[in-house]
Design a protein around this motif. Structure first.
Motif: not given
Length: 181
Positions: A147, A149-150, A154, A157, A160, A169
């Motif tokens: 989660d 890492q996502r 993104d 997100h 982020h 990224t």
């Protein structure tokens, strides 16, 4: 400290003389241990790989907590995050399997977060914060890291991060940590 209000921190003068026994006493009774320092992988002697906990007493050498010394710690933990360069590297030794910090930390803990390469300090702080937020939300460590890492990958997100002068990224900033256990 916001995500880990009961954290015991070794910084400044307290970090200078951190030895294996001092470290063991400092984490006694903890459920989660987060170690953010420099890591050292010794491919010719993986049990001598270690975590550089401080500069050492009176500036002489360093306070290195080796994989071998970790086996002497009596406590057991739910999670140990060794967010240190190359803490996840191992060396295959015939008859013993893969040796290094991760294996020694798995002796102490159900889950281990470690780094596969020399990681960027700023982006690793961001990734770690996202990881602990996900853990606090009830996710298991493997899912929590995915989660986090996502969130790094993104830009849309809501969590982020902005890594000053870098592109979070890029895999270098988010793919270097792994969960074992």
């Amino acid at each position: 400290r916001v995500l880990m209000p009961d954290a015991r921190m070794f910084t400044g003068a307290r970090a200078r003389d951190v030895s294996a026994p001092t470290f063991a006493g400092g984490v006694r009774g903890a459920q989660r241990v987060h170690i953010s320092c420099h890591g050292h992988f010794e491919s010719s002697a993986p049990m001598e790989s270690g975590l550089v906990l401080g500069p050492g007493a009176s500036g002489g050498g360093s306070s290195l907590l080796t994989a071998r010394q970790l086996y002497a710690i009596d406590d057991r933990f739910e999670l140990v995050a060794a967010v240190a360069c190359e803490s996840g590297r191992t060396q295959f030794v015939s008859g013993d399997g893969f040796l290094g910090l991760t294996r020694a930390l798995l002796y102490l803990s159900r889950y281990v977060v470690s780094a596969l390469w020399s990681v960027n300090e700023r982006s690793t702080v961001d990734l770690s914060a996202l990881f602990y937020e996900a853990c606090a939300a009830g996710l298991e460590p493997v899912v929590a890291l995915a989660d986090a890492q996502r969130a790094m990958v993104d830009p849309r997100h809501p969590r982020h991060p902005t890594v000053s002068g870098a592109d979070p990224t890029h895999p270098f900033h988010w793919a270097g940590l792994m969960v074992s256990g």
